[in-house]
Design a protein around this motif. Structure first.
Motif, PDB file in Angstrom:
ATOM      1  N   PHE A 183       0.854  -1.180   0.000  1.00  0.00           N
ATOM      2  CA  PHE A 183       0.000   0.000   0.000  1.00  0.00           C
ATOM      3  C   PHE A 183       0.886   1.223   0.000  1.00  0.00           C
ATOM      4  O   PHE A 183       2.067   1.150   0.352  1.00  0.00           O
ATOM      5  N   THR A 184       0.323   2.352  -0.426  1.00  0.00           N
ATOM      6  CA  THR A 184       1.101   3.574  -0.486  1.00  0.00           C
ATOM      7  C   THR A 184       0.812   4.414   0.744  1.00  0.00           C
ATOM      8  O   THR A 184      -0.322   4.529   1.206  1.00  0.00           O
ATOM      9  N   LEU A 185       1.882   5.022   1.277  1.00  0.00           N
ATOM     10  CA  LEU A 185       1.740   5.839   2.477  1.00  0.00           C
ATOM     11  C   LEU A 185       1.214   7.234   2.197  1.00  0.00           C
ATOM     12  O   LEU A 185       0.908   7.980   3.122  1.00  0.00           O
ATOM     13  N   ASP A 186       1.097   7.576   0.903  1.00  0.00           N
ATOM     14  CA  ASP A 186       0.770   8.955   0.524  1.00  0.00           C
ATOM     15  C   ASP A 186      -0.462   9.504   1.221  1.00  0.00           C
ATOM     16  O   ASP A 186      -0.529  10.697   1.504  1.00  0.00           O
ATOM     17  N   TYR A 187      -1.449   8.654   1.493  1.00  0.00           N
ATOM     18  CA  TYR A 187      -2.726   9.149   1.991  1.00  0.00           C
ATOM     19  C   TYR A 187      -2.929   8.908   3.477  1.00  0.00           C
ATOM     20  O   TYR A 187      -4.038   9.029   3.994  1.00  0.00           O
ATOM     21  N   TYR A 188      -1.853   8.570   4.147  1.00  0.00           N
ATOM     22  CA  TYR A 188      -1.948   8.208   5.563  1.00  0.00           C
ATOM     23  C   TYR A 188      -1.117   9.137   6.446  1.00  0.00           C
ATOM     24  O   TYR A 188      -0.017   9.550   6.066  1.00  0.00           O
ATOM     25  N   VAL A 189      -1.667   9.417   7.609  1.00  0.00           N
ATOM     26  CA  VAL A 189      -0.838   9.974   8.683  1.00  0.00           C
ATOM     27  C   VAL A 189       0.034   8.825   9.199  1.00  0.00           C
ATOM     28  O   VAL A 189      -0.450   7.710   9.426  1.00  0.00           O
ATOM     29  N   ILE A 190       1.321   9.117   9.380  1.00  0.00           N
ATOM     30  CA  ILE A 190       2.240   8.101   9.885  1.00  0.00           C
ATOM     31  C   ILE A 190       2.746   8.523  11.258  1.00  0.00           C
ATOM     32  O   ILE A 190       3.130   9.683  11.460  1.00  0.00           O
ATOM     33  N   GLY A 191       2.727   7.591  12.171  1.00  0.00           N
ATOM     34  CA  GLY A 191       3.156   7.881  13.523  1.00  0.00           C
ATOM     35  C   GLY A 191       4.221   6.923  14.004  1.00  0.00           C
ATOM     36  O   GLY A 191       4.307   5.776  13.558  1.00  0.00           O
ATOM     37  N   TRP A 192       5.057   7.435  14.902  1.00  0.00           N
ATOM     38  CA  TRP A 192       6.003   6.601  15.629  1.00  0.00           C
ATOM     39  C   TRP A 192       5.558   6.542  17.083  1.00  0.00           C
ATOM     40  O   TRP A 192       5.265   7.586  17.692  1.00  0.00           O
ATOM     41  N   PHE A 193       5.526   5.341  17.615  1.00  0.00           N
ATOM     42  CA  PHE A 193       5.135   5.105  18.997  1.00  0.00           C
ATOM     43  C   PHE A 193       6.247   4.323  19.682  1.00  0.00           C
ATOM     44  O   PHE A 193       7.086   3.714  19.015  1.00  0.00           O
ATOM     45  N   ARG A 194       6.221   4.324  20.989  1.00  0.00           N
ATOM     46  CA  ARG A 194       7.184   3.505  21.706  1.00  0.00           C
ATOM     47  C   ARG A 194       6.545   2.915  22.954  1.00  0.00           C
ATOM     48  O   ARG A 194       5.595   3.473  23.502  1.00  0.00           O
ATOM     49  N   GLN A 195       7.092   1.782  23.352  1.00  0.00           N
ATOM     50  CA  GLN A 195       6.601   1.114  24.551  1.00  0.00           C
ATOM     51  C   GLN A 195       7.787   0.557  25.322  1.00  0.00           C
ATOM     52  O   GLN A 195       8.503  -0.313  24.821  1.00  0.00           O
ATOM     53  N   ALA A 196       7.965   1.097  26.519  1.00  0.00           N
ATOM     54  CA  ALA A 196       9.015   0.618  27.406  1.00  0.00           C
ATOM     55  C   ALA A 196       8.445  -0.503  28.280  1.00  0.00           C
ATOM     56  O   ALA A 196       7.226  -0.589  28.478  1.00  0.00           O
ATOM     57  N   PRO A 197       9.305  -1.355  28.827  1.00  0.00           N
ATOM     58  CA  PRO A 197       8.824  -2.450  29.673  1.00  0.00           C
ATOM     59  C   PRO A 197       7.966  -1.930  30.827  1.00  0.00           C
ATOM     60  O   PRO A 197       8.353  -0.989  31.530  1.00  0.00           O
ATOM     61  N   GLY A 198       6.788  -2.519  30.989  1.00  0.00           N
ATOM     62  CA  GLY A 198       5.915  -2.154  32.081  1.00  0.00           C
ATOM     63  C   GLY A 198       5.132  -0.876  31.882  1.00  0.00           C
ATOM     64  O   GLY A 198       4.430  -0.418  32.791  1.00  0.00           O
ATOM     65  N   LYS A 199       5.247  -0.279  30.701  1.00  0.00           N
ATOM     66  CA  LYS A 199       4.540   0.979  30.424  1.00  0.00           C
ATOM     67  C   LYS A 199       3.629   0.833  29.213  1.00  0.00           C
ATOM     68  O   LYS A 199       3.775  -0.103  28.425  1.00  0.00           O
ATOM     69  N   GLY A 200       2.717   1.764  29.090  1.00  0.00           N
ATOM     70  CA  GLY A 200       1.819   1.767  27.944  1.00  0.00           C
ATOM     71  C   GLY A 200       2.500   2.319  26.708  1.00  0.00           C
ATOM     72  O   GLY A 200       3.585   2.904  26.775  1.00  0.00           O
ATOM     73  N   ARG A 201       1.866   2.126  25.572  1.00  0.00           N
ATOM     74  CA  ARG A 201       2.403   2.628  24.311  1.00  0.00           C
ATOM     75  C   ARG A 201       2.094   4.124  24.200  1.00  0.00           C
ATOM     76  O   ARG A 201       0.947   4.539  24.387  1.00  0.00           O
ATOM     77  N   GLU A 202       3.112   4.912  23.889  1.00  0.00           N
ATOM     78  CA  GLU A 202       2.914   6.353  23.790  1.00  0.00           C
ATOM     79  C   GLU A 202       3.262   6.852  22.387  1.00  0.00           C
ATOM     80  O   GLU A 202       4.176   6.336  21.726  1.00  0.00           O
ATOM     81  N   GLY A 203       2.530   7.862  21.965  1.00  0.00           N
ATOM     82  CA  GLY A 203       2.812   8.492  20.680  1.00  0.00           C
ATOM     83  C   GLY A 203       4.033   9.384  20.799  1.00  0.00           C
ATOM     84  O   GLY A 203       4.071  10.272  21.649  1.00  0.00           O
ATOM     85  N   VAL A 204       5.026   9.180  19.974  1.00  0.00           N
ATOM     86  CA  VAL A 204       6.265   9.947  20.002  1.00  0.00           C
ATOM     87  C   VAL A 204       6.211  11.086  18.988  1.00  0.00           C
ATOM     88  O   VAL A 204       6.511  12.234  19.320  1.00  0.00           O
ATOM     89  N   SER A 205       5.841  10.760  17.757  1.00  0.00           N
ATOM     90  CA  SER A 205       5.817  11.760  16.702  1.00  0.00           C
ATOM     91  C   SER A 205       4.931  11.284  15.568  1.00  0.00           C
ATOM     92  O   SER A 205       4.866  10.084  15.300  1.00  0.00           O
ATOM     93  N   CYS A 206       4.259  12.219  14.922  1.00  0.00           N
ATOM     94  CA  CYS A 206       3.414  11.910  13.773  1.00  0.00           C
ATOM     95  C   CYS A 206       3.614  12.961  12.692  1.00  0.00           C
ATOM     96  O   CYS A 206       3.976  14.108  12.993  1.00  0.00           O
ATOM     97  N   ILE A 207       3.350  12.550  11.452  1.00  0.00           N
ATOM     98  CA  ILE A 207       3.467  13.463  10.326  1.00  0.00           C
ATOM     99  C   ILE A 207       2.248  13.307   9.440  1.00  0.00           C
ATOM    100  O   ILE A 207       1.789  12.187   9.186  1.00  0.00           O
ATOM    101  N   SER A 208       1.722  14.436   8.986  1.00  0.00           N
ATOM    102  CA  SER A 208       0.514  14.392   8.167  1.00  0.00           C
ATOM    103  C   SER A 208       0.823  13.858   6.773  1.00  0.00           C
ATOM    104  O   SER A 208       1.980  13.777   6.359  1.00  0.00           O
ATOM    105  N   HIS A 209      -0.248  13.529   6.026  1.00  0.00           N
ATOM    106  CA  HIS A 209      -0.055  12.963   4.702  1.00  0.00           C
ATOM    107  C   HIS A 209       0.065  14.026   3.634  1.00  0.00           C
ATOM    108  O   HIS A 209       0.584  13.753   2.547  1.00  0.00           O
ATOM    109  N   ASN A 210      -0.389  15.255   3.929  1.00  0.00           N
ATOM    110  CA  ASN A 210      -0.483  16.222   2.842  1.00  0.00           C
ATOM    111  C   ASN A 210       0.416  17.442   2.978  1.00  0.00           C
ATOM    112  O   ASN A 210       1.151  17.779   2.047  1.00  0.00           O
ATOM    113  N   ASN A 211       0.410  18.097   4.120  1.00  0.00           N
ATOM    114  CA  ASN A 211       1.141  19.361   4.214  1.00  0.00           C
ATOM    115  C   ASN A 211       2.392  19.293   5.074  1.00  0.00           C
ATOM    116  O   ASN A 211       3.006  20.322   5.350  1.00  0.00           O
ATOM    117  N   GLY A 212       2.756  18.103   5.521  1.00  0.00           N
ATOM    118  CA  GLY A 212       3.978  17.979   6.292  1.00  0.00           C
ATOM    119  C   GLY A 212       3.875  18.424   7.728  1.00  0.00           C
ATOM    120  O   GLY A 212       4.889  18.523   8.426  1.00  0.00           O
TER     121      GLY A 212
END
Length: 125
Positions: A27-56
């Protein structure tokens, strides 16, 4: 089958840098917001950074502002996370994700259509 594959994780000393890559297949990423998440041991998953699909437009968690930079190369169907000045508390499994939502719904509410399998980042001396 839709796939997101992360790479670039590893062991780095405090103050060092890593660049994570998230490549999409079938699939192509062009139309999707893409995010990076992280999860440390014993912790929940947190959003680190995201980038939009159209305007950066981008979002960064307060804990990584000024140290991490997200970017995308639609021609290569890949999104990157440049991580500088790494700290031991950045140690976690890092996941990329794709979503048809907004920066807020993806990074804060974690409403995601597709997840990658994760890559380990360890910051230690």
């Amino acid at each position: 089958q839709v796939q997101l594959v992360e790479s670039g994780g590893g062991l780095v000393q405090p103050g060092g840098s890593l660049r994570l890559s998230c490549a999409a297949s079938r699939f192509t990423l062009d139309y999707y917001v893409i995010g990076w998440f992280r999860q440390a041991p014993g912790k929940g998953r947190e959003g680190v950074s995201c980038i939009s699909h159209n305007n950066g437009s981008t979002y960064y968690a307060d804990s990584v502002k000024g140290r991490f930079t997200i970017s995308r190369d639609n021609a290569k169907n890949t999104v990157y996370l440049q991580m500088n000045s790494l700290k031991p508390e950045d140690t976690a499994v890092y996941y990329c994700a794709a979503s048809r939502g907004t920066l807020f719904s993806v990074c804060v509410l974690k409403v995601v259509n597709y997840w990658g399998q994760g890559t380990q980042v360890t910051v230690s001396s």
